[in-house]
Design a protein around this motif. Structure first.
Motif, PDB file in Angstrom:
ATOM      1  N   PHE A 108       0.856  -1.184   0.000  1.00 51.99           N
ATOM      2  CA  PHE A 108       0.000   0.000   0.000  1.00 51.99           C
ATOM      3  C   PHE A 108       0.888   1.227   0.000  1.00 51.99           C
ATOM      4  O   PHE A 108       1.570   1.504   0.995  1.00 51.99           O
ATOM      5  N   LEU A 109       0.899   1.928  -1.144  1.00 47.57           N
ATOM      6  CA  LEU A 109       1.802   3.061  -1.322  1.00 47.57           C
ATOM      7  C   LEU A 109       1.090   4.341  -0.925  1.00 47.57           C
ATOM      8  O   LEU A 109       0.080   4.712  -1.539  1.00 47.57           O
ATOM      9  N   GLY A 110       1.646   5.000   0.086  1.00 49.11           N
ATOM     10  CA  GLY A 110       1.031   6.207   0.617  1.00 49.11           C
ATOM     11  C   GLY A 110       1.111   7.375  -0.351  1.00 49.11           C
ATOM     12  O   GLY A 110       1.721   7.299  -1.415  1.00 49.11           O
ATOM     13  N   ASN A 111       0.471   8.470   0.053  1.00 51.99           N
ATOM     14  CA  ASN A 111       0.401   9.633  -0.831  1.00 51.99           C
ATOM     15  C   ASN A 111       0.246  10.899   0.024  1.00 51.99           C
ATOM     16  O   ASN A 111       0.091  10.828   1.244  1.00 51.99           O
ATOM     17  N   ALA A 112       0.284  12.041  -0.640  1.00 54.23           N
ATOM     18  CA  ALA A 112       0.053  13.302   0.066  1.00 54.23           C
ATOM     19  C   ALA A 112      -1.388  13.354   0.576  1.00 54.23           C
ATOM     20  O   ALA A 112      -2.257  12.621   0.081  1.00 54.23           O
ATOM     21  N   GLY A 114      -5.075  13.736   1.088  1.00 50.04           N
ATOM     22  CA  GLY A 114      -6.174  13.888   0.131  1.00 50.04           C
ATOM     23  C   GLY A 114      -5.939  13.215  -1.209  1.00 50.04           C
ATOM     24  O   GLY A 114      -6.852  13.143  -2.025  1.00 50.04           O
ATOM     25  N   GLU A 115      -4.713  12.721  -1.440  1.00 52.77           N
ATOM     26  CA  GLU A 115      -4.431  12.021  -2.703  1.00 52.77           C
ATOM     27  C   GLU A 115      -4.541  10.518  -2.467  1.00 52.77           C
ATOM     28  O   GLU A 115      -4.303  10.040  -1.361  1.00 52.77           O
ATOM     29  N   PRO A 116      -4.874   9.791  -3.514  1.00 55.40           N
ATOM     30  CA  PRO A 116      -5.199   8.372  -3.302  1.00 55.40           C
ATOM     31  C   PRO A 116      -3.991   7.459  -3.061  1.00 55.40           C
ATOM     32  O   PRO A 116      -2.932   7.650  -3.658  1.00 55.40           O
ATOM     33  N   TYR A 117      -4.193   6.496  -2.198  1.00 53.33           N
ATOM     34  CA  TYR A 117      -3.255   5.390  -2.037  1.00 53.33           C
ATOM     35  C   TYR A 117      -3.217   4.566  -3.315  1.00 53.33           C
ATOM     36  O   TYR A 117      -4.199   4.504  -4.052  1.00 53.33           O
ATOM     37  N   THR A 118      -2.087   3.901  -3.564  1.00 49.24           N
ATOM     38  CA  THR A 118      -2.002   2.887  -4.604  1.00 49.24           C
ATOM     39  C   THR A 118      -1.930   1.526  -3.933  1.00 49.24           C
ATOM     40  O   THR A 118      -1.129   1.332  -3.018  1.00 49.24           O
ATOM     41  N   VAL A 119      -2.766   0.590  -4.382  1.00 49.04           N
ATOM     42  CA  VAL A 119      -2.669  -0.789  -3.903  1.00 49.04           C
ATOM     43  C   VAL A 119      -1.918  -1.581  -4.970  1.00 49.04           C
ATOM     44  O   VAL A 119      -2.379  -1.732  -6.105  1.00 49.04           O
ATOM     45  N   PHE A 135      -3.785  -0.806  -8.287  1.00 48.70           N
ATOM     46  CA  PHE A 135      -5.188  -0.387  -8.242  1.00 48.70           C
ATOM     47  C   PHE A 135      -5.373   0.836  -7.369  1.00 48.70           C
ATOM     48  O   PHE A 135      -4.613   1.055  -6.421  1.00 48.70           O
ATOM     49  N   ARG A 136      -6.404   1.604  -7.669  1.00 47.58           N
ATOM     50  CA  ARG A 136      -6.971   2.537  -6.711  1.00 47.58           C
ATOM     51  C   ARG A 136      -8.079   1.797  -5.988  1.00 47.58           C
ATOM     52  O   ARG A 136      -8.648   0.842  -6.526  1.00 47.58           O
ATOM     53  N   MET A 137      -8.409   2.243  -4.788  1.00 48.85           N
ATOM     54  CA  MET A 137      -9.548   1.657  -4.100  1.00 48.85           C
ATOM     55  C   MET A 137     -10.785   2.512  -4.361  1.00 48.85           C
ATOM     56  O   MET A 137     -10.677   3.676  -4.704  1.00 48.85           O
ATOM     57  N   TRP A 197      10.987   4.545  -4.324  1.00 46.42           N
ATOM     58  CA  TRP A 197      10.184   3.649  -5.153  1.00 46.42           C
ATOM     59  C   TRP A 197       8.733   4.109  -5.245  1.00 46.42           C
ATOM     60  O   TRP A 197       8.124   4.082  -6.311  1.00 46.42           O
ATOM     61  N   ALA A 198       8.196   4.532  -4.112  1.00 42.52           N
ATOM     62  CA  ALA A 198       6.747   4.667  -4.016  1.00 42.52           C
ATOM     63  C   ALA A 198       6.203   5.959  -4.606  1.00 42.52           C
ATOM     64  O   ALA A 198       5.064   6.015  -5.027  1.00 42.52           O
ATOM     65  N   THR A 199       6.991   6.992  -4.603  1.00 45.04           N
ATOM     66  CA  THR A 199       6.400   8.282  -4.941  1.00 45.04           C
ATOM     67  C   THR A 199       7.035   8.887  -6.188  1.00 45.04           C
ATOM     68  O   THR A 199       7.808   9.827  -6.113  1.00 45.04           O
ATOM     69  N   GLN A 200       6.703   8.280  -7.283  1.00 48.53           N
ATOM     70  CA  GLN A 200       7.119   8.817  -8.573  1.00 48.53           C
ATOM     71  C   GLN A 200       8.612   9.112  -8.595  1.00 48.53           C
ATOM     72  O   GLN A 200       9.037  10.231  -8.840  1.00 48.53           O
ATOM     73  N   GLY A 201       9.380   8.059  -8.258  1.00 48.54           N
ATOM     74  CA  GLY A 201      10.833   8.174  -8.333  1.00 48.54           C
ATOM     75  C   GLY A 201      11.408   9.137  -7.312  1.00 48.54           C
ATOM     76  O   GLY A 201      12.490   9.693  -7.515  1.00 48.54           O
TER      77      GLY A 201
HETATM   78  C1  LIG Z   1      -0.582  10.235  -5.567  1.00 49.58           C
HETATM   79  O1  LIG Z   1      -1.613  10.994  -6.134  1.00 49.58           O
HETATM   80  C2  LIG Z   1      -1.347  11.455  -7.437  1.00 49.58           C
HETATM   81  C3  LIG Z   1      -2.452  12.414  -7.845  1.00 49.58           C
HETATM   82  O2  LIG Z   1      -3.711  11.790  -7.801  1.00 49.58           O
HETATM   83  C4  LIG Z   1      -1.215  10.266  -8.357  1.00 49.58           C
HETATM   84  O3  LIG Z   1      -0.922  10.681  -9.674  1.00 49.58           O
HETATM   85  C5  LIG Z   1      -0.107   9.359  -7.862  1.00 49.58           C
HETATM   86  O4  LIG Z   1      -0.058   8.178  -8.625  1.00 49.58           O
HETATM   87  C6  LIG Z   1      -0.348   8.990  -6.412  1.00 49.58           C
HETATM   88  N1  LIG Z   1       0.817   8.273  -5.905  1.00 49.58           N
HETATM   89  C7  LIG Z   1       0.725   7.084  -5.342  1.00 49.58           C
HETATM   90  C8  LIG Z   1       1.993   6.512  -4.835  1.00 49.58           C
HETATM   91  O5  LIG Z   1      -0.318   6.507  -5.228  1.00 49.58           O
END
Ligand SMILES: *[C@@H]1O[C@H](CO)[C@@H](O)[C@H](O)[C@H]1NC(C)=O
Length: 288
Positions: A108-112, A114-119, A135-137, A197-201
């Motif tokens: 489960f990849l965290g995010n800022a 209000g932004e979605p987690y990645t599963v 996936f998004r949930m 790894w998790a946050t866009q490089g």
């Molecule tokens: C974080 O949120 C942004 C904007 O919705 C999304 O593009 C990005 O993939 C998300 N990152 C992760 C790790 O889920």
């Protein structure tokens, strides 16, 4: 092995099963897992129903099941890190040991905020992974506990979210694709920092002023075949007669799976022709 039905009491199960130790966890973390790292950042709370894993700048934390399993059905309820969790990863996975290991991953990849987690899901067989689907949930996984499950039997591996199959990895040994079949696995969970790894490089850094980052686990249930030692008969473990051993997806579950893949899948290695210019992995072209 027909007498090896799911039972809560270990002692009863052991007398029923001559070869196998059938583990049916009742969801008590004191009995079911060992906190293996994190120097106090992993905590079992109250009567053993809740476990929290934390991450700060110095360390993450993790636990593993006391039992090993060869096939089974594994459920965990998880509530992910609220607020700004960018750069953090919470996991729930099964893995065997060694360089040729098998592994079945939920990450489960965290995010800022209000932004979605990645599963993120992946399957390794005999040391080879690279089979990511993400996936998004359809809900905010930081608000409440949700149940993440793995079904693993000789025919397939299925990933579920709240009982909905989101991914199926079928046994394609007939096509020469290795499938996890001989190595017993433990259940693991961890909370760690993976901003590279998790946050866009690494473009989004972990905000350590928000630490500790904490994910909560409860409701661990494992109904599986647990070999008492690695030398015990694995063939016996594969004997039919337990509900998880021949569990398949019915038509409705297949429809739902396709729908989820269409609406919520954000990455599929089987669609990544850029990554596999020589051709997609063989299992990608198999239809059911
Ligand atoms: C974080 O949120 C942004 C904007 O919705 C999304 O593009 C990005 O993939 C998300 N990152 C992760 C790790 O889920």
């Amino acid at each position: 092995m027909a007498s090896c039905s799911t039972g809560r009491a270990l002692a009863v199960a052991m007398t029923l099963c001559s070869v196998l130790l059938l583990a049916a966890a009742a969801g008590n973390f004191y009995q079911d897992v060992d906190i293996t790292w994190g120097d106090g950042r992993g905590k079992i709370l109250g009567d053993g129903q809740l476990l929290t894993l934390s991450l700060d700048r110095s360390s993450g934390s993790g636990f593993q099941s006391k039992n090993q399993y060869l096939y089974g059905r594994f459920d965990m309820q998880i509530k992910l890190v609220p607020g700004n969790s960018a750069g953090t990863v919470a996991t729930f996975y099964l893995s065997s040991q060694g360089s040729q290991h098998d592994e079945i991953d939920f990450e489960f990849l965290g995010n800022a905020t209000g932004e979605p987690y990645t599963v993120h899901t992946n399957v390794y067989s005999q040391g080879k992974g690279g089979r990511e689907q993400q996936f998004r949930m359809w809900f905010d996984p930081t608000k409440d506990f949700h149940t993440y499950s793995v079904l693993w039997n000789p025919a397939h591996i299925v990933f579920y979210v709240d009982g909905t199959a989101i991914r199926e990895f079928r046994n394609r040994e007939a096509m020469g694709v290795a499938f996890p079949r001989t190595q017993a696995m433990r259940v693991y969970a961890s909370m760690w920092d993976a901003e590279e790894w998790a946050t866009q490089g690494g473009r989004v850094r972990t905000d350590w002023s928000q630490a500790p980052f904490t994910a909560s686990y409860r409701g661990f249930a494992a109904a599986g075949c647990a070999p008492p030692s690695s030398s015990s008969s694995q063939a016996a473990c594969a004997a039919p007669g337990s509900p998880w051993m021949d569990q398949e997806l019915d038509g409705a579950a297949q429809d739902r799976l396709r729908q989820v893949q269409r609406d919520y899948m954000i990455y599929n290695y089987c669609a990544d022709t850029y990554r596999f210019p020589q051709g997609l992995p063989p299992e990608c072209s198999a239809s059911k």
